[in-house]
Design a protein around this motif. Structure first.
Motif, PDB file in Angstrom:
ATOM      1  N   SER A 136       0.832  -1.138  -0.036  1.00 57.96           N
ATOM      2  CA  SER A 136      -0.015   0.069   0.016  1.00 57.96           C
ATOM      3  C   SER A 136       0.854   1.324   0.090  1.00 57.96           C
ATOM      4  N   TRP A 137       0.427   2.092  -0.636  1.00 52.22           N
ATOM      5  CA  TRP A 137       1.384   3.542  -0.774  1.00 52.22           C
ATOM      6  C   TRP A 137       0.301   4.799  -1.329  1.00 52.22           C
ATOM      7  N   LYS A 138       0.796   5.723  -0.872  1.00 52.69           N
ATOM      8  CA  LYS A 138      -0.054   6.985  -1.342  1.00 52.69           C
ATOM      9  C   LYS A 138       0.901   8.100  -2.052  1.00 52.69           C
ATOM     10  N   MET A 139       0.329   8.677  -3.255  1.00 54.68           N
ATOM     11  CA  MET A 139       1.013   9.585  -3.789  1.00 54.68           C
ATOM     12  C   MET A 139       0.131  10.733  -4.406  1.00 54.68           C
ATOM     13  N   LYS A 140       0.521  11.678  -4.901  1.00 51.49           N
ATOM     14  CA  LYS A 140       0.044  12.929  -5.240  1.00 51.49           C
ATOM     15  C   LYS A 140      -0.245  13.064  -6.873  1.00 51.49           C
TER      16      LYS A 140
ATOM     17  N   LEU B 249      18.886   4.438   0.204  1.00 54.15           N
ATOM     18  CA  LEU B 249      18.023   4.969  -0.664  1.00 54.15           C
ATOM     19  C   LEU B 249      16.620   4.735  -0.136  1.00 54.15           C
ATOM     20  N   ILE B 250      16.274   3.604   0.305  1.00 51.58           N
ATOM     21  CA  ILE B 250      15.034   2.814   0.723  1.00 51.58           C
ATOM     22  C   ILE B 250      14.539   3.538   2.106  1.00 51.58           C
ATOM     23  N   ASN B 251      15.387   3.059   3.035  1.00 49.30           N
ATOM     24  CA  ASN B 251      15.150   3.591   4.503  1.00 49.30           C
ATOM     25  C   ASN B 251      16.437   3.535   5.238  1.00 49.30           C
TER      26      ASN B 251
ATOM     27  N   THR C 230       8.229  14.559   2.186  1.00 46.57           N
ATOM     28  CA  THR C 230       9.463  13.733   2.781  1.00 46.57           C
ATOM     29  C   THR C 230       9.711  12.607   1.909  1.00 46.57           C
ATOM     30  N   ASP C 231       8.967  12.091   0.901  1.00 47.11           N
ATOM     31  CA  ASP C 231       9.137  11.009   0.065  1.00 47.11           C
ATOM     32  C   ASP C 231      10.352  11.155  -0.807  1.00 47.11           C
ATOM     33  N   LYS C 232      11.139  10.087  -0.852  1.00 47.19           N
ATOM     34  CA  LYS C 232      12.464  10.136  -1.628  1.00 47.19           C
ATOM     35  C   LYS C 232      12.097   9.945  -3.061  1.00 47.19           C
ATOM     36  N   PHE C 233      11.082   8.971  -3.347  1.00 50.00           N
ATOM     37  CA  PHE C 233      10.490   8.751  -4.647  1.00 50.00           C
ATOM     38  C   PHE C 233       9.009   9.096  -4.866  1.00 50.00           C
ATOM     39  N   ILE C 234       8.438   9.597  -5.771  1.00 48.64           N
ATOM     40  CA  ILE C 234       7.149  10.047  -5.747  1.00 48.64           C
ATOM     41  C   ILE C 234       6.192   8.960  -6.085  1.00 48.64           C
ATOM     42  N   ASP C 235       6.595   7.632  -6.596  1.00 47.30           N
ATOM     43  CA  ASP C 235       5.812   6.555  -6.959  1.00 47.30           C
ATOM     44  C   ASP C 235       6.649   5.283  -6.274  1.00 47.30           C
ATOM     45  N   CYS C 236       5.828   4.182  -6.383  1.00 46.29           N
ATOM     46  CA  CYS C 236       6.328   3.105  -6.031  1.00 46.29           C
ATOM     47  C   CYS C 236       7.250   2.391  -6.896  1.00 46.29           C
ATOM     48  N   VAL C 237       8.567   2.266  -6.194  1.00 49.71           N
ATOM     49  CA  VAL C 237       9.753   1.795  -7.022  1.00 49.71           C
ATOM     50  C   VAL C 237      10.429   0.500  -6.452  1.00 49.71           C
ATOM     51  N   ALA C 238      10.540  -0.396  -7.482  1.00 50.30           N
ATOM     52  CA  ALA C 238      11.098  -1.819  -6.917  1.00 50.30           C
ATOM     53  C   ALA C 238      12.730  -1.623  -7.192  1.00 50.30           C
ATOM     54  N   PHE C 239      13.327  -2.130  -6.196  1.00 51.36           N
ATOM     55  CA  PHE C 239      14.858  -2.369  -6.299  1.00 51.36           C
ATOM     56  C   PHE C 239      15.329  -3.581  -6.220  1.00 51.36           C
ATOM     57  N   CYS C 240      16.170  -4.141  -7.092  1.00 57.21           N
ATOM     58  CA  CYS C 240      16.782  -5.379  -7.338  1.00 57.21           C
ATOM     59  C   CYS C 240      18.266  -5.560  -6.918  1.00 57.21           C
ATOM     60  N   ASN C 241      18.496  -6.438  -6.249  1.00 58.29           N
ATOM     61  CA  ASN C 241      20.026  -6.517  -5.610  1.00 58.29           C
ATOM     62  C   ASN C 241      20.580  -7.706  -6.016  1.00 58.29           C
TER      63      ASN C 241
END
Length: 1528
Positions: free
Chosen positions: A155-159, A199-201, A238-249
């Motif tokens: 779940s997330w919120k964005m403008k 970047l994430i938390n 304060t969001d670092k990214f404006i949309d939900c973003v997947a990060f693969c490592n």
């Protein structure tokens, strides 16, 4: 690798085989909280902590690593002087500990598909990265575990472009997002994973890295593994990214894992590579060149470069890492990624990964998973033809409107609001349910669950749940958003105090959206609910559905298997707010068959306000999967099994914990419904059901739960028949400061005070004496209050669970198991009965209670305190008066106490109190509230004054009476001594004539006549006649107890003269009143204690006063009529005539013991015998010994008579079938005997005077038993008791002689010692021997032994079945002991049918009730203005439209309580079971009843003809079935 598996005690053969059930069971290890653990415990501890959502599961500390560190320190200290720094630098001898990620991957490889899915779901909840690509440890084959992601939602919120906040909630496997791929070539000094975390938390290690606690150099199972995590924005600045973003490592060198690199660089929106310094000849140079040439954005992080961010060309960036501030690097990287994402249009979806070749997908490799998915997809395809809001109605019709109507009607039937038509309606509904078609959806579901084996069935059910959530999530999300918007509008209008039509319209729309939400919610629970209703309707109709492919009897087995497999099962339907008892009972029966009837359960429930974290807490505690998201909150109540390990079962008295999760209270979606009623019913049910309830509270303030807890307490006080023993633990969630001990103690104190206050309010409402919460619900404030840290460590959606919360969960789990260890649990049969009893008790109650507000409570409390002061003043004044009169009595200046004198003495204080009362009610600050209690309290004070005057008079008169008795006893002893001394003197004179019987008799008579004056016996009957003659001349009177019509005894009042006849209800009320007066006077007569205190005419006067007072009280309440004087006279005469035999018998006992003349006349022969023996030369000591034995005789007889009687009463209660149980059992035998004898007069005696009939029955039973068992049981008992007592008396004489010789005492000391030793066995003292003294005590022992033997023989010979009860004191007779036992209960009769209340407590609190009512015509009830006796039974009448009249007012029988008086105190509930016994009685004695009441049953001939079929034997058998649950 093998070394790692050995360390972890993991066997290769266990790969992919460990089940979730094994992990979730409660073990001894799962209750431990270790800071350190051994390597062999790493796997178990990791998974245990992960199930509790504790992200510290990865922070591994083992004793081996600690020991290694300590050893290294010691070695360094010892070689400090000799050491070489280069030796230290080159020392690599220590072994690396197990890497935390190796533990995680080892668990993953061992787990089966379902445990892997659960594990990854928990990793996601911990905000950890999840395994996207996993390498087989042996084949190195790449696997994509898509199945493990299926249960994860993000779940997330964005403008949006307008600046509005938009909420999103989606299953992560189908969510399209940008993806940023991180990888490295070669070794680098910077941590790629740590950089990603920033970047994430930056406060949480989403990706494990080299600097995390517990990390080690060696990593065995992680190289080539790709992990994925999602950044979810919160819609704030304060969001670092404006949309939900997947990060693969990608872990390890990307150059060695080309397949992973190829797939993910292609799918990524942005690629980020970490590079060492390299040249064109490097083996990875070509790969870097290709990525650089590709149009996809590439960010190169150069390990050996210290430059800031620079753009090398479009979409290509370079950032140096060497010697740079980590925060600066992270910020530059974040900005560059954001810039690249704005220009990128590519998106990533998890499901698309499976399209790539050369990787295996877990879902495709597992045949069971594939078949389960295909079956679920086939079923889901059926739903797609309908609107979401219509699918439940279309595919699950059995749980819809018909079921809801059935529930409403069922509640009406139980709550005496319905009539017979309600039962008819429910019968019709069941038939309609049965006729409904069975949808293809349900048919497919049942077919799949029945046809496939366990593993495939599990996949099918999991897939169905996943696909149902997917199918409904979008619409539900939109509806929830719509609901939130509308709810905000309504709140805004309410805050503005807007009462316009707009508010009404908005509320109507809000209710409509709530209904749509309910209709659109579709899950496994709804499917099982429909199956449950199919089962119930088929069982009711006793026929299978035509279109059902299996027999309906197999459906509960299906549900039981699901429950055993770990699925929650609905216990209470949250939409209908009803427990489907038939379905639940069948389900529990099937569980009993599958688990065994010896399997025991501890029931744990949870209760709390909505969204207070109940389900989350249970999920964390037991690793369960109750719904926790806002869109799928729990409705109703669900139960789920948690298994105990075999080791734990040996320590506990149960095998499973049955966890019951409930919907939140005060749910906003229940707008427009009776939320109070709903919450109270649910709360009372779940607390009563459980052995332990966790009461969940958000914060420290229990205000929101206070009212509900008050209702729960009151419900339990009201539902006394349901054997409840609930206990609870309070859990305060989201407490910020849980470390301050003093604050916690203060919080506990406040909680205790609040709970006790709640209990007192509820107890006061119910008229109970509960003082504190723990009187009703078991609760220890010191140990049963837990404070939880807030759930999230930071702000969602990126915050991980707080580790302190997880520690609190572990402590709570220990507390639960501690409570459980003291419980014996219950088997499923017991649980089934408990659910049934509790729910039916709830159905019979209306949980709409009204409690006074706080001001009213405070005012009443103050009034009670003042009342206590006023009564204390009166009591103190009376104490002073009593003391003064007591002294006068002792000084012999007062010989009688008069009541008017006492009233006059207390008048002064009484007037002061009256003034104080008036001032209080007029001037107190609460005067307005207090005014309604003024009259009642003034009356209470007057009654209190009268009562203390009456009690004081009785006490003083008793002192006078005792004084008189003392005088008589003194005279008696003097007379005895005089007679003995004169006998001795005369014996010396007549020694030569000892053989001349005539001379001796003549001389003795002369002495006797001179010393004793005979008086006549008191004529008690004359006193009775004298008292009655002042009211009525002559002895002609009517037996008021046998009167059937009281019309001639009443005078109608002016305003009621329109109705000059007494109704059936009036007649019943008068008869009940007469019976109450008889009971009251019986108690008064017992209090006279005539056998001890003697009789005088005041006893009769007190009886008449009591009767007169009772009549006045009755007339004050009655509005219709007054009693004539003749009623009073007849009632007095009737009661006194009933009491006369008891009066005479007891007074004779008193006179024989206390009247000097009677006593001495009784002893005449005894003294002549002493005189004779003196004359014949017997020694004084022999005579004295005989006197002692004669004195002992009466006490000996009474002692073993009493003991034998008590023993016999116990024996009769054990051996006599009619008397060996409770009063219900006795009632059975009374009714059985009546049926066998078929004597109508005896039946009428039972109907009219049930207490007298019961008393006579007990006396007959006891007489028969004694007569039949006299030689077998009674005589042996008497012989045994005589022998025992004889031995004790002889022993006392012997020990007394030894004692006196040792002390060199005299006969006085001997007598004192002798009587003291016998004081335990006999009511006998030294005073009983008078003042006769003899010096020669040495021969006393032999004399007593000789005389005692003869005395005992005489006593033995006097025993017979006739003398045994006669010689006993009245109150010690076996029949009286048993009558006292059985009659101290409630004798109030039903105002309609006359059935007796079955409560075992006299003057009990709460309503009267009876197990089964009678046919009303038995009691003479008939229909107004007709000659027709009633053939109905109360339990059916209360559901009808019939009416009855009380004091010119007409009431519906179904609303009988509104009639007030005796009606208000009866609980008559609807019951379709009608006892054949009373039907047989009515049919058998129809003619007698019609003759008795001068009415007929003709209007009901068709009904009575149906009753003809019942035989006497069937009637008797039905009694046993009713009271004992089975036939004889």
């Amino acid at each position: 690798m093998e070394k790692l598996f050995r360390k972890l005690h993991v066997e290769v053969k266990h790969f992919n085989k460990q089940r979730a059930a094994d992990v979730l069971q409660i073990t001894k290890h799962s209750l431990k909280s270790h800071e350190f653990y051994s390597e062999k415990e790493l796997v178990q501890t990791f998974i245990q902590n992960l199930m509790m959502m504790n992200y510290r599961a990865r922070y591994i500390k083992t004793p081996e690593t600690i020991k290694q560190y300590q050893t290294q320190q010691t070695d360094n200290d010892l070689s400090e002087e000799e050491s070489d720094i280069f030796d230290v630098f080159n020392n690599t001898s220590q072994s690396d500990p197990v890497h935390p990620m190796d533990v995680q991957m080892a668990v993953f490889h061992c787990a089966d598909s379902f445990l892997k899915q659960l594990m990854v779901t928990k990793l996601s909840q911990c905000q950890y990265a999840l395994p996207l690509f996993v390498l087989d440890p042996f084949t190195r084959q790449i696997e994509f575990p898509l199945w493990t992601f299926r249960q994860i939602n993000k779940s997330w919120k964005m403008k949006n472009t307008k600046g509005e906040i938009i909420s999103q909630s989606q299953p992560i496997y189908k969510t399209k997002t940008p993806m940023v791929f991180f990888f490295r070539f070669g070794p680098v000094s910077s941590s790629k994973s740590q950089m990603m975390n920033s970047l994430i938390n930056e406060k949480h290690n989403t990706f494990f890295h080299r600097n995390c606690p517990g990390s080690s150099k060696t990593r065995v199972l992680m190289d080539g593994v790709v992990e994925i995590a999602w950044y979810c924005p919160s819609g704030t600045d304060t969001d670092k990214f404006i949309d939900c973003v997947a990060f693969c490592n990608l872990h390890g060198d990307a150059g060695k894992h080309e397949k992973q690199l190829q797939i993910l660089t292609e799918m990524a929106s942005v690629n980020v590579v970490v590079l060492p310094q390299m040249d064109r000849n490097d083996r990875n140079a070509a790969k870097i060149q290709n990525l650089y040439k590709d149009i996809k954005p590439l960010i190169c992080l150069i390990d050996e470069n210290n430059s800031s961010v620079s753009k090398t060309k479009k979409g290509k960036f370079k950032i140096g890492l060497k010697d740079r501030n980590q925060a600066d690097v992270s910020e530059e990287l974040r900005k560059v990624i954001n810039a690249c994402l704005l220009e990128s249009s590519s998106s990533f979806r998890l499901e698309d990964v499976s399209k790539h070749s050369d990787i295996t997908v877990d879902e495709e490799e597992d045949d069971d998973c594939k078949r389960g998915r295909e079956a679920a997809q086939q079923i889901i395809s059926l739903l797609k033809v309908n609107e979401l809001r219509e699918i439940k109605e279309s595919f699950l019709p059995h749980q819809g409107k018909l079921w809801h109507q059935w529930c409403q009607n069922n509640k009406k039937l139980h709550r005496t609001q319905g009539d017979k038509t309600e039962w008819g309606k429910n019968t019709e509904i069941r038939h309609q349910q049965h006729e409904l078609y069975t949808s293809d959806f349900i048919k497919c579901f049942i077919k799949e669950t029945n046809s496939c084996y366990q593993n495939q069935k599990m996949f099918f059910l999991k897939w169905l749940k996943i696909l149902l959530d997917e199918h409904t999530s979008a619409d539900l999300s939109a509806l929830h958003h719509e609901y939130d918007v509308k709810w905000s509008t309504v709140l805004k209008l309410k805050d503005n105090h807007d009462k316009s039509k707009q508010l009404q319209n908005e509320q109507t729309q809000l209710e409509k959206i709530a209904e749509e939400l309910q209709a659109a919610t579709f899950g496994l629970e709804h499917i099982m609910r429909d199956i449950g209703q199919i089962y119930e309707s088929c069982l009711f109709v006793k026929k299978n559905k035509a279109d059902l492919q299996v027999h309906f009897s197999s459906l509960p087995s299906l549900a039981a298997e699901m429950m055993i497999s770990g699925f929650p099962m609905e216990l209470m339907d949250g939409d209908a707010v009803h427990v489907p008892l038939v379905w639940i009972s069948a389900l529990l029966d099937q569980l009993t068959q599958k688990l065994g009837d010896q399997t025991r359960f501890f029931v744990l429930s949870v209760l709390g306000i909505q969204s207070s974290g109940k389900s989350t807490m249970l999920n964390a505690m037991f690793g369960l999967e109750f719904a926790v998201s806002a869109g799928r909150c729990t409705r109703g109540a669900f139960m789920q099994l948690v298994r105990l390990s075999d080791e734990m079962k040996t320590q506990m008295d149960f095998d499973y914990i049955l966890v019951v999760d409930t919907e939140g209270l005060h749910a906003p979606e229940l707008v427009g419904r009776s939320t109070r009623h709903h919450d109270n019913e649910l709360a009372t049910f779940v607390v009563g059901l459980a052995n332990l309830t966790l009461i969940n509270i958000l914060g420290e303030n229990i205000a929101e739960m206070q009212d509900i807890l008050q209702i729960v307490v009151q419900a339990y006080l009201r539902m006394k028949k349901v054997r409840l023993n609930p206990s609870c633990v309070f859990v305060h969630q989201n407490v910020l400061d849980i470390t301050a001990k003093e604050k916690n103690m203060e919080g506990k104190r406040r909680l205790q005070e609040t709970l006790d206050k709640v209990t007192k309010l509820a107890a006061k409402e119910e008229g109970c004496d509960a003082e504190c919460f723990s009187d009703v619900i078991k609760f220890d404030v010191q140990n049963d209050v837990k404070y939880f840290a807030q759930l999230w460590e930071g702000s969602p959606p990126m915050a991980p669970p707080n580790p302190n919360y997880c520690e609190n969960i572990q402590e709570l789990k220990k507390t639960v198991l501690s409570h459980a260890s003291k419980s014996h649990g219950m088997n499923l049969t017991h649980l089934k009965d408990h659910i049934k009893d509790l729910w039916e008790a709830l159905l019979k109650e209306q949980f709409v209670f009204s409690f006074g507000n706080s001001l009213e409570t405070a005012a009443y409390t103050k009034l009670e305190n003042e009342y206590s002061k006023w009564t204390n003043k009166l009591q103190n004044a009376m104490t002073v008066i009593e003391k003064k009169l007591y002294n006068k009595i002792k000084n012999k200046t007062v010989c009688e106490v008069d009541e008017t004198e006492l009233e006059r003495e207390v008048t002064k204080t009484s007037k002061k109190v009256e003034r104080s009362v008036s001032e209080f009610f007029e001037k107190d600050a609460y005067a307005e509230i207090l005014s309604k209690w003024k009259t009642s309290f003034e009356t209470k004070i007057k009654e209190f004054e009268k009562s203390i005057v009456r009690e004081t008079k009785l006490r003083l008169n008793e002192i006078l009476q005792d004084q008189d008795l003392e005088k008589k006893n003194e005279k008696r002893k003097q007379l005895e001594n005089t007679l003995i001394e004169k006998s001795k003197e005369l014996a010396l004179e007549l020694k030569d004539k000892a053989n001349d019987e005539e001379t001796l008799k003549k001389e003795f008579d002369f002495i006797w006549e001179k010393s004793v004056k005979i008086i006549t016996d008191t004529d008690i009957l004359n006193d009775v006649t004298q008292v009655l003659s002042c009211c009525k001349q002559g002895n002609n009177y009517n037996n008021i107890l046998a009167v059937s019509n009281y019309s001639e005894y009443v005078i109608f009042r002016e305003y009621s003269k329109k109705q000059l006849t007494l109704t059936t209800v009036d007649q019943y009320q008068i008869k009940s009143f007469v019976k109450d007066v008889v009971l009251k006077t019986n108690t008064l007569i017992s209090s006279f204690n005539i056998s001890v205190k003697g009789y005088n005419i005041s006893c009769i006067q007190q009886l008449t006063d009591c009767i007169r007072k009772s009549i006045k009280e009755y007339q004050r309440k009655c509005e219709k009529y007054d009693f004539q004087e003749e009623f009073f006279v007849n009632l007095v005469f009737c009661i006194c005539n009933r009491a006369k035999d008891s009066f005479i018998q007891q007074h004779r006992l008193f006179c024989e013991a206390n009247d000097l003349d009677l006593y001495t006349e009784k002893k005449r022969e005894e003294y002549y015998s002493f005189f004779q023996k003196h004359c014949q030369g017997a020694t004084s000591i022999a005579i004295f010994g005989e006197i002692i034995c004669q004195k002992l005789k009466e006490h000996i007889e009474q002692s073993f008579y009493e003991k034998t009687s008590r023993d016999l009463a116990k024996e009769i209660r054990s051996n006599c079938e009619s008397l060996n149980g409770n009063r219900s059992n006795l009632e059975i035998h009374i009714l059985k005997t009546l049926a066998e004898e078929e004597d109508f007069d005896k039946y009428m005696n039972y109907f009219k005077t049930p207490r007298d009939h019961l008393t006579s029955f007990i006396r007959d039973e006891v007489s028969r038993y004694i007569a039949g068992q006299f030689s077998v049981s009674v005589l042996p008992r008497i012989e045994e008791n005589i022998e025992l007592l004889q031995q004790k008396i002889i022993k006392a004489a012997h020990e007394s002689t030894e004692h006196v010789q040792e002390k060199r005492g005299d006969v006085v000391l001997w007598l004192k010692s002798f009587t003291q030793q016998l004081s335990v066995q006999l009511h006998f003292s030294e005073k009983d021997l008078g003042v006769v003294r003899h010096d020669d005590f040495k021969l006393l022992e032999d004399v007593i032994k000789q005389e005692l033997s003869a005395l005992m023989s005489e006593i033995r010979s006097s025993f017979s079945t006739g003398t045994f009860p006669v010689n006993l004191h009245y109150k010690f007779r076996p029949d009286e002991l048993l009558i006292d036992h059985f009659c101290h209960c409630c004798w109030v009769q039903c105002p309609f049918c006359g059935a007796i209340c079955t409560n075992d407590t006299e003057n009990h609190r709460g309503d009267h009730s009876v197990a089964l009512h009678r046919v009303n015509g038995i009691n003479g009830h008939y229909f107004t203005n007709t000659q027709n006796l009633c053939a109905d039974i109360c339990t059916t009448l209360v559901t009808s439209d019939r009416t009855f009249s009380v004091t010119n007012k007409t009431f519906y029988v179904r609303e009988y309580r509104r009639a007030g008086g005796i009606y208000a105190n009866w609980s008559i509930t609807h019951d379709l079971c009608e006892l054949p016994y009373w039907k047989w009685v009515v049919y058998r004695f129809r003619g007698d009843l019609e003759k008795q009441y001068k009415k007929t049953f003709n209007a009901h001939s068709h009904i009575l003809n149906n009753w003809r079929e019942y035989t006497k034997q069937e009637a008797i058998e039905s009694l046993y079935k009713l009271y004992l649950g089975s036939g004889r």
